[in-house]
Design a protein around this motif. Sequence first.
Motif, PDB file in Angstrom:
ATOM      1  N   UNK A 121       0.603  -1.362  -0.099  1.00 35.83           N
ATOM      2  CA  UNK A 121      -0.195   0.211   0.238  1.00 35.83           C
ATOM      3  C   UNK A 121       0.984   1.237  -0.031  1.00 35.83           C
ATOM      4  N   UNK A 122       2.421   1.480   0.575  1.00 40.15           N
ATOM      5  CA  UNK A 122       2.929   2.231   0.812  1.00 40.15           C
ATOM      6  C   UNK A 122       3.671   2.117  -0.458  1.00 40.15           C
ATOM      7  N   UNK A 123       4.397   1.286  -0.913  1.00 41.73           N
ATOM      8  CA  UNK A 123       4.994   1.568  -2.139  1.00 41.73           C
ATOM      9  C   UNK A 123       4.332   1.591  -3.808  1.00 41.73           C
ATOM     10  N   UNK A 124       3.678   0.995  -3.258  1.00 42.56           N
ATOM     11  CA  UNK A 124       3.462   0.541  -4.716  1.00 42.56           C
ATOM     12  C   UNK A 124       2.031   0.456  -5.935  1.00 42.56           C
ATOM     13  N   UNK A 125       2.486   0.977  -7.025  1.00 40.92           N
ATOM     14  CA  UNK A 125       1.278   1.408  -8.800  1.00 40.92           C
ATOM     15  C   UNK A 125      -0.073   0.357  -7.706  1.00 40.92           C
ATOM     16  N   UNK A 126       0.751  -1.519  -7.242  1.00 40.95           N
ATOM     17  CA  UNK A 126      -0.145  -2.834  -7.966  1.00 40.95           C
ATOM     18  C   UNK A 126       0.807  -4.418  -7.678  1.00 40.95           C
ATOM     19  N   UNK A 178       6.505   7.486 -15.429  1.00 39.12           N
ATOM     20  CA  UNK A 178       6.532   6.666 -16.366  1.00 39.12           C
ATOM     21  C   UNK A 178       7.599   5.470 -15.964  1.00 39.12           C
ATOM     22  N   UNK A 179       7.718   5.546 -14.863  1.00 42.21           N
ATOM     23  CA  UNK A 179       8.691   4.131 -14.512  1.00 42.21           C
ATOM     24  C   UNK A 179       8.229   3.080 -14.265  1.00 42.21           C
ATOM     25  N   UNK A 203       4.012 -17.493 -14.073  1.00 41.55           N
ATOM     26  CA  UNK A 203       5.050 -16.327 -14.155  1.00 41.55           C
ATOM     27  C   UNK A 203       4.781 -15.783 -15.512  1.00 41.55           C
ATOM     28  N   UNK A 204       4.010 -16.175 -16.737  1.00 44.68           N
ATOM     29  CA  UNK A 204       4.332 -15.427 -17.719  1.00 44.68           C
ATOM     30  C   UNK A 204       3.065 -14.328 -17.537  1.00 44.68           C
ATOM     31  N   UNK A 205       1.813 -14.831 -17.397  1.00 44.91           N
ATOM     32  CA  UNK A 205       0.405 -14.166 -17.646  1.00 44.91           C
ATOM     33  C   UNK A 205       0.609 -13.325 -15.964  1.00 44.91           C
ATOM     34  N   UNK A 206       1.613 -13.510 -15.142  1.00 43.68           N
ATOM     35  CA  UNK A 206       1.518 -12.410 -13.690  1.00 43.68           C
ATOM     36  C   UNK A 206       2.318 -11.356 -14.869  1.00 43.68           C
ATOM     37  N   UNK A 207       2.906 -11.197 -15.284  1.00 40.18           N
ATOM     38  CA  UNK A 207       4.083 -10.211 -15.946  1.00 40.18           C
ATOM     39  C   UNK A 207       3.113  -9.328 -16.944  1.00 40.18           C
ATOM     40  N   UNK A 251       0.557  -1.362 -16.150  1.00 39.93           N
ATOM     41  CA  UNK A 251       1.065  -0.359 -15.964  1.00 39.93           C
ATOM     42  C   UNK A 251       0.978   0.474 -16.559  1.00 39.93           C
ATOM     43  N   UNK A 252       0.698  -0.295 -17.716  1.00 42.49           N
ATOM     44  CA  UNK A 252       0.262   0.639 -19.206  1.00 42.49           C
ATOM     45  C   UNK A 252      -0.972   1.143 -18.791  1.00 42.49           C
ATOM     46  N   UNK A 253      -2.227   0.943 -18.612  1.00 41.16           N
ATOM     47  CA  UNK A 253      -3.536   1.764 -17.916  1.00 41.16           C
ATOM     48  C   UNK A 253      -2.767   3.289 -17.169  1.00 41.16           C
ATOM     49  N   UNK A 254      -1.945   2.538 -15.763  1.00 39.44           N
ATOM     50  CA  UNK A 254      -2.134   3.556 -15.342  1.00 39.44           C
ATOM     51  C   UNK A 254      -0.560   4.904 -15.574  1.00 39.44           C
ATOM     52  N   UNK A 255      -0.509   4.410 -16.965  1.00 38.44           N
ATOM     53  CA  UNK A 255       0.421   5.751 -18.047  1.00 38.44           C
ATOM     54  C   UNK A 255       1.780   5.173 -18.306  1.00 38.44           C
ATOM     55  N   UNK A 256       1.781   4.275 -17.339  1.00 37.93           N
ATOM     56  CA  UNK A 256       3.339   4.102 -17.450  1.00 37.93           C
ATOM     57  C   UNK A 256       3.939   3.859 -19.076  1.00 37.93           C
TER      58      UNK A 256
END
Length: 131
Positions: free
Chosen positions: A38-43, A65-66, A84-88, A95-100
């Motif tokens: 909750x403190x450090x992550x986008x998600x 952006x990063x 693992x690939x599905x998680x990534x 991250x793309x949806x958050x405009x990264x």
Amino acid sequence: MTITYEWRGGFDNAALNALHADGFGPPIAQTDWRTRLERHSLGWVCAWEDGGLIGFVNVVWDGGAHAFILDTVVARHCRSRGVGAALVAKAADEARAANCEWLHVDFEEHLRAFYFDACGFKETTAGLIAL
């Protein structure tokens, strides 16, 4: 058995600590993941099968952006099934949806094929200082 993937999914700290111990080796830590995330992550992305947490990846960011993935882990009994690939992939979509604009990852050499071949990362020049 159906595997589901959930962005910012609810989880129990004990379950995530047990998954980390299964994936990275004992002992089982007592990390308060919920507070940390909750403190450090986008998600983060949780993978579930039959009500059990079988995979996880953390997406931290710079607020712009990063984005960076950390702690990618899949339960040993679920490996080599594309979890693992599905998680990534889900992490990248969110991250793309958050405009990264960029998704970064650091990894140990034995994970090279996973990140480059299965996940689509490209090799770059980077630097690191061990602290």
